[in-house]
Write a protein that holds these residues in place. Sequence first.
Motif, PDB file in Angstrom:
ATOM      1  N   SER A  43      54.824  34.919  30.847  1.00  0.00           N
ATOM      2  CA  SER A  43      55.528  33.709  30.219  1.00  0.00           C
ATOM      3  C   SER A  43      54.843  33.210  28.823  1.00  0.00           C
ATOM      4  CB  SER A  43      55.608  32.373  31.142  1.00  0.00           C
ATOM      5  OG  SER A  43      54.409  31.929  31.164  1.00  0.00           O
ATOM      6  N   TRP A  44      53.440  33.504  28.577  1.00  0.00           N
ATOM      7  CA  TRP A  44      52.730  33.169  27.539  1.00  0.00           C
ATOM      8  C   TRP A  44      53.106  34.602  26.450  1.00  0.00           C
ATOM      9  CZ3 TRP A  44      47.700  35.456  25.931  1.00  0.00           C
ATOM     10  CH2 TRP A  44      47.161  34.978  25.049  1.00  0.00           C
ATOM     11  N   LEU A  45      53.025  35.720  26.948  1.00  0.00           N
ATOM     12  CA  LEU A  45      53.303  36.905  26.144  1.00  0.00           C
ATOM     13  C   LEU A  45      54.653  36.886  25.575  1.00  0.00           C
ATOM     14  CD1 LEU A  45      50.845  39.154  27.685  1.00  0.00           C
ATOM     15  CD2 LEU A  45      50.236  38.084  25.645  1.00  0.00           C
ATOM     16  N   TRP A  46      55.469  37.197  26.698  1.00  0.00           N
ATOM     17  CA  TRP A  46      57.127  37.603  26.411  1.00  0.00           C
ATOM     18  C   TRP A  46      57.819  36.266  26.045  1.00  0.00           C
ATOM     19  CZ3 TRP A  46      54.391  40.636  29.986  1.00  0.00           C
ATOM     20  CH2 TRP A  46      54.270  41.774  29.627  1.00  0.00           C
ATOM     21  N   LEU A  47      57.579  35.001  26.530  1.00  0.00           N
ATOM     22  CA  LEU A  47      58.521  34.053  26.463  1.00  0.00           C
ATOM     23  C   LEU A  47      57.897  32.927  25.301  1.00  0.00           C
ATOM     24  CD1 LEU A  47      59.601  33.307  30.029  1.00  0.00           C
ATOM     25  CD2 LEU A  47      60.776  34.916  28.446  1.00  0.00           C
ATOM     26  N   GLY A  48      56.637  33.156  25.142  1.00  0.00           N
ATOM     27  CA  GLY A  48      56.166  32.351  23.877  1.00  0.00           C
ATOM     28  C   GLY A  48      55.887  31.078  24.382  1.00  0.00           C
ATOM     29  N   GLU A  49      55.492  30.876  25.769  1.00  0.00           N
ATOM     30  CA  GLU A  49      55.341  29.418  26.215  1.00  0.00           C
ATOM     31  C   GLU A  49      53.949  29.107  26.014  1.00  0.00           C
ATOM     32  OE1 GLU A  49      56.444  29.351  30.438  1.00  0.00           O
ATOM     33  OE2 GLU A  49      58.585  29.939  29.991  1.00  0.00           O
ATOM     34  N   HIS A  50      53.659  27.891  25.955  1.00  0.00           N
ATOM     35  CA  HIS A  50      52.378  27.437  25.348  1.00  0.00           C
ATOM     36  C   HIS A  50      51.574  27.207  26.967  1.00  0.00           C
ATOM     37  CE1 HIS A  50      48.872  25.045  24.033  1.00  0.00           C
ATOM     38  NE2 HIS A  50      49.326  24.325  24.999  1.00  0.00           N
ATOM     39  N   ILE A  51      50.530  27.771  26.994  1.00  0.00           N
ATOM     40  CA  ILE A  51      49.509  27.762  28.266  1.00  0.00           C
ATOM     41  C   ILE A  51      48.469  26.690  27.712  1.00  0.00           C
ATOM     42  CG2 ILE A  51      48.540  28.944  30.136  1.00  0.00           C
ATOM     43  CD1 ILE A  51      51.396  29.538  29.567  1.00  0.00           C
ATOM     44  N   SER A  52      48.444  25.658  28.691  1.00  0.00           N
ATOM     45  CA  SER A  52      47.299  24.607  28.509  1.00  0.00           C
ATOM     46  C   SER A  52      45.918  25.219  28.749  1.00  0.00           C
ATOM     47  CB  SER A  52      47.637  23.212  29.183  1.00  0.00           C
ATOM     48  OG  SER A  52      47.520  23.578  30.426  1.00  0.00           O
ATOM     49  N   LEU A  53      45.066  24.405  28.463  1.00  0.00           N
ATOM     50  CA  LEU A  53      43.711  24.597  28.847  1.00  0.00           C
ATOM     51  C   LEU A  53      43.435  24.453  30.495  1.00  0.00           C
ATOM     52  CD1 LEU A  53      40.543  25.416  28.361  1.00  0.00           C
ATOM     53  CD2 LEU A  53      40.219  22.867  28.070  1.00  0.00           C
ATOM     54  N   GLY A 100      43.040  27.024  35.932  1.00  0.00           N
ATOM     55  CA  GLY A 100      43.688  27.292  37.050  1.00  0.00           C
ATOM     56  C   GLY A 100      43.394  28.848  37.369  1.00  0.00           C
ATOM     57  N   VAL A 101      43.727  29.574  36.351  1.00  0.00           N
ATOM     58  CA  VAL A 101      43.751  30.954  36.384  1.00  0.00           C
ATOM     59  C   VAL A 101      42.135  31.487  36.787  1.00  0.00           C
ATOM     60  CG1 VAL A 101      43.597  33.218  34.928  1.00  0.00           C
ATOM     61  CG2 VAL A 101      45.439  31.711  34.823  1.00  0.00           C
ATOM     62  N   ALA A 102      41.314  30.861  36.230  1.00  0.00           N
ATOM     63  CA  ALA A 102      39.793  31.034  36.549  1.00  0.00           C
ATOM     64  C   ALA A 102      39.614  30.934  38.019  1.00  0.00           C
ATOM     65  CB  ALA A 102      38.786  30.286  35.603  1.00  0.00           C
ATOM     66  N   ILE A 146      41.754  30.673  40.512  1.00  0.00           N
ATOM     67  CA  ILE A 146      42.499  31.843  41.213  1.00  0.00           C
ATOM     68  C   ILE A 146      41.630  33.112  41.088  1.00  0.00           C
ATOM     69  CG2 ILE A 146      44.553  33.338  41.386  1.00  0.00           C
ATOM     70  CD1 ILE A 146      46.207  30.811  40.408  1.00  0.00           C
ATOM     71  N   MET A 147      41.296  33.532  39.994  1.00  0.00           N
ATOM     72  CA  MET A 147      40.397  34.876  40.126  1.00  0.00           C
ATOM     73  C   MET A 147      39.128  34.464  40.692  1.00  0.00           C
ATOM     74  SD  MET A 147      42.592  36.451  38.375  1.00  0.00           S
ATOM     75  CE  MET A 147      41.367  38.074  37.987  1.00  0.00           C
ATOM     76  N   GLY A 148      38.512  33.315  40.731  1.00  0.00           N
ATOM     77  CA  GLY A 148      37.299  33.241  41.385  1.00  0.00           C
ATOM     78  C   GLY A 148      37.587  33.399  43.016  1.00  0.00           C
ATOM     79  N   GLY A 149      38.634  32.787  43.334  1.00  0.00           N
ATOM     80  CA  GLY A 149      38.859  32.653  44.903  1.00  0.00           C
ATOM     81  C   GLY A 149      39.207  34.228  45.162  1.00  0.00           C
ATOM     82  N   ILE A 150      39.922  34.860  44.559  1.00  0.00           N
ATOM     83  CA  ILE A 150      40.262  36.477  44.731  1.00  0.00           C
ATOM     84  C   ILE A 150      38.783  37.177  44.805  1.00  0.00           C
ATOM     85  CG2 ILE A 150      41.180  38.516  43.830  1.00  0.00           C
ATOM     86  CD1 ILE A 150      43.262  36.428  44.654  1.00  0.00           C
ATOM     87  N   VAL A 151      37.750  36.859  43.915  1.00  0.00           N
ATOM     88  CA  VAL A 151      36.600  37.626  44.274  1.00  0.00           C
ATOM     89  C   VAL A 151      35.822  37.187  45.327  1.00  0.00           C
ATOM     90  CG1 VAL A 151      34.181  37.585  43.113  1.00  0.00           C
ATOM     91  CG2 VAL A 151      36.200  37.901  41.741  1.00  0.00           C
ATOM     92  N   LEU A 152      35.694  36.050  45.777  1.00  0.00           N
ATOM     93  CA  LEU A 152      35.354  35.579  46.993  1.00  0.00           C
ATOM     94  C   LEU A 152      35.913  36.331  48.206  1.00  0.00           C
ATOM     95  CD1 LEU A 152      34.998  31.629  46.340  1.00  0.00           C
ATOM     96  CD2 LEU A 152      33.066  33.592  46.385  1.00  0.00           C
ATOM     97  N   LEU A 153      37.304  36.191  48.250  1.00  0.00           N
ATOM     98  CA  LEU A 153      38.202  36.767  49.189  1.00  0.00           C
ATOM     99  C   LEU A 153      37.683  38.480  49.512  1.00  0.00           C
ATOM    100  CD1 LEU A 153      41.413  35.203  48.978  1.00  0.00           C
ATOM    101  CD2 LEU A 153      40.092  35.069  51.040  1.00  0.00           C
ATOM    102  N   ALA A 154      37.789  39.067  48.398  1.00  0.00           N
ATOM    103  CA  ALA A 154      37.599  40.576  48.370  1.00  0.00           C
ATOM    104  C   ALA A 154      36.252  40.735  48.716  1.00  0.00           C
ATOM    105  CB  ALA A 154      37.868  41.187  46.913  1.00  0.00           C
ATOM    106  N   GLY A 155      35.172  39.886  48.412  1.00  0.00           N
ATOM    107  CA  GLY A 155      33.765  40.240  48.739  1.00  0.00           C
ATOM    108  C   GLY A 155      33.619  40.046  50.238  1.00  0.00           C
ATOM    109  N   GLY A 156      34.274  39.295  51.113  1.00  0.00           N
ATOM    110  CA  GLY A 156      34.289  39.209  52.424  1.00  0.00           C
ATOM    111  C   GLY A 156      34.895  40.169  53.160  1.00  0.00           C
ATOM    112  N   GLU A 157      35.460  41.177  52.563  1.00  0.00           N
ATOM    113  CA  GLU A 157      36.346  42.113  53.102  1.00  0.00           C
ATOM    114  C   GLU A 157      35.703  43.252  53.523  1.00  0.00           C
ATOM    115  OE1 GLU A 157      39.955  45.342  52.365  1.00  0.00           O
ATOM    116  OE2 GLU A 157      39.154  44.586  50.854  1.00  0.00           O
ATOM    117  N   GLU A 158      35.830  43.457  55.087  1.00  0.00           N
ATOM    118  CA  GLU A 158      35.236  44.597  55.721  1.00  0.00           C
ATOM    119  C   GLU A 158      35.713  45.905  55.055  1.00  0.00           C
ATOM    120  OE1 GLU A 158      35.190  43.979  59.850  1.00  0.00           O
ATOM    121  OE2 GLU A 158      34.498  42.044  59.650  1.00  0.00           O
ATOM    122  N   PRO A 159      34.913  46.927  54.875  1.00  0.00           N
ATOM    123  CA  PRO A 159      35.525  48.387  54.473  1.00  0.00           C
ATOM    124  C   PRO A 159      36.129  49.098  55.846  1.00  0.00           C
ATOM    125  CG  PRO A 159      33.215  48.205  54.524  1.00  0.00           C
ATOM    126  CD  PRO A 159      33.646  46.931  55.020  1.00  0.00           C
TER     127      PRO A 159
END
Length: 132
Positions: A100-110, A115-117, A119-132
Amino acid sequence: MISRKADWLHERLGTVVLWVLLIVLESAGQIATKVGGDQLGQMDFNLQWLLAVAGNVGVWLAIACYFGAFFVWMLILRRSHLSLAFPLSSLVFVGVLLGSWLWLGEHISLLHWVGVAVIMGGIVLLAGGEEP
């Protein structure tokens, strides 16, 4: 032993490709829905509106994206535990925000970027706990 490592890498790479495809399809579907809705404007819900929806390219693109995403999701679930896959699907929020930022030109607040950071931190935590 090399074959086993190659199989593991091939399976991992395939899973990553599926995830990228899911995020792209889901995000594109959301953006196409927004574009299609904007093109329809402020119409009342009636037969004329339904006909306009049926002839809208953005709506059809969104439907195609969601259709493809459904099958990719099924493939992901064959490879992953739902308890991991479902939280990882929150990456779609990041994809939609970036799209929405890149293609629709929407303003994304700080705060959105924070929030993106998170979410990404949560993904790292989840992936780190995954068993191979």
